[in-house]
Design a protein around this motif. Sequence first.
Motif, short mmCIF file in Angstrom:
data_model
loop_
_atom_site.label_atom_id
_atom_site.label_comp_id
_atom_site.label_asym_id
_atom_site.label_seq_id
_atom_site.Cartn_x
_atom_site.Cartn_y
_atom_site.Cartn_z
N ARG A 158 0.84 -1.18 0.00
CA ARG A 158 0.00 0.00 0.00
C ARG A 158 0.88 1.24 0.00
O ARG A 158 1.81 1.35 0.80
CB ARG A 158 -0.91 0.01 1.22
N VAL A 159 0.58 2.18 -0.89
CA VAL A 159 1.41 3.38 -1.06
C VAL A 159 0.55 4.61 -0.83
O VAL A 159 -0.52 4.75 -1.45
CB VAL A 159 2.04 3.42 -2.47
N PRO A 160 0.97 5.56 0.02
CA PRO A 160 0.24 6.82 0.16
C PRO A 160 0.22 7.58 -1.16
O PRO A 160 1.18 7.51 -1.94
CB PRO A 160 1.04 7.58 1.23
N ILE A 161 -0.85 8.29 -1.43
CA ILE A 161 -1.00 8.99 -2.71
C ILE A 161 0.17 9.93 -2.98
O ILE A 161 0.67 10.01 -4.10
CB ILE A 161 -2.34 9.76 -2.73
N GLY A 167 4.89 5.05 -13.44
CA GLY A 167 5.34 3.72 -13.83
C GLY A 167 5.29 2.69 -12.72
O GLY A 167 5.49 1.50 -12.96
N GLN A 168 5.01 3.12 -11.51
CA GLN A 168 4.96 2.22 -10.36
C GLN A 168 3.67 1.40 -10.35
O GLN A 168 2.63 1.85 -10.82
CB GLN A 168 5.04 3.08 -9.08
N THR A 169 3.71 0.16 -9.88
CA THR A 169 2.49 -0.61 -9.62
C THR A 169 2.19 -0.51 -8.14
O THR A 169 3.07 -0.76 -7.31
CB THR A 169 2.64 -2.07 -10.03
N ALA A 170 0.98 -0.13 -7.79
CA ALA A 170 0.71 0.17 -6.39
C ALA A 170 -0.76 -0.02 -6.05
O ALA A 170 -1.63 -0.04 -6.94
CB ALA A 170 1.12 1.61 -6.07
N THR A 171 -1.01 -0.14 -4.75
CA THR A 171 -2.37 -0.15 -4.21
C THR A 171 -2.52 1.06 -3.29
O THR A 171 -1.66 1.31 -2.45
CB THR A 171 -2.63 -1.44 -3.42
N VAL A 172 -3.62 1.77 -3.48
CA VAL A 172 -3.92 2.96 -2.68
C VAL A 172 -5.19 2.69 -1.89
O VAL A 172 -6.17 2.19 -2.45
CB VAL A 172 -4.10 4.19 -3.59
N VAL A 173 -5.19 3.02 -0.59
CA VAL A 173 -6.38 2.94 0.23
C VAL A 173 -6.80 4.38 0.56
O VAL A 173 -6.04 5.13 1.17
CB VAL A 173 -6.13 2.14 1.52
N ALA A 174 -8.00 4.76 0.10
CA ALA A 174 -8.44 6.15 0.25
C ALA A 174 -9.97 6.21 0.29
O ALA A 174 -10.65 5.21 0.01
CB ALA A 174 -7.91 7.00 -0.90
N SER A 175 -10.50 7.39 0.62
CA SER A 175 -11.95 7.60 0.68
C SER A 175 -12.45 8.25 -0.61
O SER A 175 -11.74 9.07 -1.22
CB SER A 175 -12.30 8.52 1.85
N ILE A 176 -13.65 7.85 -1.03
CA ILE A 176 -14.25 8.45 -2.21
C ILE A 176 -14.75 9.85 -1.86
O ILE A 176 -15.62 10.01 -0.99
CB ILE A 176 -15.39 7.58 -2.75
N SER A 268 -7.42 -8.76 -7.63
CA SER A 268 -6.46 -7.93 -8.34
C SER A 268 -6.02 -6.70 -7.55
O SER A 268 -5.46 -5.79 -8.11
CB SER A 268 -7.05 -7.48 -9.68
N ILE A 269 -6.26 -6.68 -6.24
CA ILE A 269 -5.91 -5.53 -5.43
C ILE A 269 -5.19 -6.01 -4.17
O ILE A 269 -5.59 -6.99 -3.54
CB ILE A 269 -7.16 -4.72 -5.03
N GLY A 270 -4.12 -5.27 -3.80
CA GLY A 270 -3.45 -5.54 -2.55
C GLY A 270 -2.79 -6.89 -2.47
O GLY A 270 -2.60 -7.43 -1.38
N ARG A 271 -2.39 -7.45 -3.60
CA ARG A 271 -1.79 -8.78 -3.59
C ARG A 271 -0.94 -8.97 -4.83
O ARG A 271 -0.82 -8.09 -5.67
CB ARG A 271 -2.90 -9.84 -3.54
#
Length: 812
Positions: A158-161, A167-176, A268-271
């Motif tokens: 998980r990467v902060p925004i 070019g990075q592959t990442a997962t972001v956890v955020a609020s809509i 397909s997320i966080g893994r």
Amino acid sequence: MDNSLDINRLQQALTLEADRGFANLQGRQERFAEFLGRSLQAVPATWELRDRRRAETLAQQYAQYDTLALESRQGLVANTRRLLYDVRRQELSGPPPPPPRKPPTVPKQTSHLHLDTALQYVEGVGPRLAEKLARLELHTARDVLEYFPRDHVDYSQRVPIAQLTDGQTATVVASIQRFNCFTSPKNPNLTIVEILVRDRTGSLKLNRFYAGKRFSHRGWQEQEKKLYPTGALVAAAGTVKRSKFGLTLDGFSLEVLGNAATEITSESIGRWVPVYPLTEGVSPETLRKLVGQCLPLTRTLSDSLPDSLRQSYRLLDLPSAIAQVHYPDSREGLEKAVVRLAFDKFFYRRLVALGRRQTGEAIAVLPESQLLPRFQAILPFALTNAQQRVIAEIRQDMQRSVPMNRLVQGDVGSGKTVVAVQAILAAIEAGYQAALMAPTEVLSEQHYRKIVGWFNALGLPVELLMGSTRSAKRREILQQLATGELPLVIGTHALIQEGVTFHRLGLAVIDEQHRFGRDQRSRLVQKGMAPHVLIMTATPIPRTLYLTNTEIETSIIDELPPGRQPIQTTVLPPSQRRAAYDLIRREIAQGRQAYIVLPLVEASEKLEDIRSAIEEHERLQSHVFPNFRVGVLHGQMSPAEKDAAITAFRDRHTDILVATTVVEVGVDVPNATVMAIEHADRFGLAQLHQLRGRVGRGGDKSYCLLISGSKTEAAQERLGVLAQSQDGFYIAERDFQLRGKGNDEGTEQSGHAGFAIEDRLPDEAARLEVVQKARQAAEQVLAEDPTLARYPQLQAEYERRDHRWQGGAIFT
């Protein structure tokens, strides 16, 4: 909604359990696991059958919750969240559409999924998608499980925004913060989704486009808004991409979370997300979804390897290996899965190859020969030590009762044809026929021209059969083959056509085997009853490749005839082309000849800078070499025209031959001393080495000029390897590393046409270690139990693989 199950209450319980560290919290009346297990056993009948079965399975697992490790508890909670999320999503989408009045063409299978279930009956597939999946050789659920990913993308971090980079592959956890779904004002068939998400470090805008009328319906758009309400916490994964509006996630996946501590359950997320080889009409999401549907079947797989063997080699069990190779829990889990599956591949291939040899009964040649000494006496040269060694290996094979399956690899000019003729004579002397198949008419004629002189001296007939052979001559050859009157036939693919029947085919010789598909090679072998097979190739084979081949024995002619000089190889930019022409003029003035090779026959609009053979022939004759005779040879010429061009060059009626790669094999002109290759960067290393081998076949000093304007690092590295080395084996190793290999189990065989599980091993040393262990294990099992009667599961798997590879009599 049926109030007998309160999904919101279950979600709250799952969130609380995750927040408290998965400790099986004590409620007012019962513990967390008891509450979940009881609730999931009482799901309403309105749930789909698939979801009810998922709930039943989860309920059984909650009964064992106290005995589970922390990681297993986390996984169980995550799977429960996924189930409840799927059910809630279906409820929001409304009731299913009414059934069609007419029954569907293909009935849907309602029973539980099995390993042998045809994919068209899997939910969400149907006949059309199944047809596309068939192009990937995926027909059943088992095929899907055995369709291994060629790579993985790591979305596990998980990467902060604010810390995202292009070019990075990442997962972001955020609020809509904002979710818009609307029809494009410019295109009524285009729906646009705009999402703005924010975490404590910054915001990120995500966009997605849906083409099609069904997405323009207000009902569908409102449904999407309900699934992703403002303030909802989501996990988004994708590749970071910079646009004119700032950073975004390209091809993102999205999952709604309960809170920041919620386990991400998406495929397909966080893994680690699998990347599969695809075909037109099959998207990555489609294949991942299908794999996810089939993965539960891994628990029905039986591990055919005996437990003692698996423990001895410290291998992962098969169900775990297949699950981990698709969706690994960690890098270590993936590495163990790859080792197990690569071991299986080489183990079974060796096992089947040895089993086939045990059941096949081939001709046994005479231990003493009268023809071979006569043949060697008429040769104007002495055999090299390497040739004599390979001949001894072949004769030893042919004196056994099991069919020979041997590959002879020799660098250009090492004398493979002489070795093959000795095997042919051994078969003929034993009362059998032989066939020599080459991929082109040029190469077939080259072999015939050499061999007919030797056979005439021995009083033996030989014929040439090709597509261009006249009908009357063809009928005569076919009749002589059927009666056994003709002991040797040389030819192209014409040898495997219907109507070609051998009386007693005892030896099949296949030259430049990589140019044939496996089916074509097998069809020649099937013209006889378990004939010996001898394969020849001048295309260098990497040591790491032939050492890992578990089905074929390999002989190496690693010695050139005496008197051969090294070929001086130079890389030239186009600006020094005049120097190349000057060298050609000097060589011709001394009575020698030259080749100029180009990649194309005619000019291409897409490759305007590439010189074509036809245009270059005209230019060279008119403006560069007006005082010399310039010929042309390319693949679009008729067989008669090709033969005339080669004969004119061989007989020195032309000084320069402008050609495409049709001269790569089969053109043997010892007087030629210069090979100039235009646009050399467009050829592979092995191909360039083959072209270079057209010169240096006499006693004179020879030159190879690689003309290239490419400044890319890959092109410079490839050409530099050729300029520095004459060793075909070293060149093959580098070509293997730079270009990859073909599909060694399917019908394709070129470049990197196919992916193999062993490609996922970390290096060549790891590959060799796995192969050698697998080979050793297969030989040990058959030595202890040739019929595999002690291992019924292994015997069944052997038969399945043998049937699958049926027709692949030559595995290489």
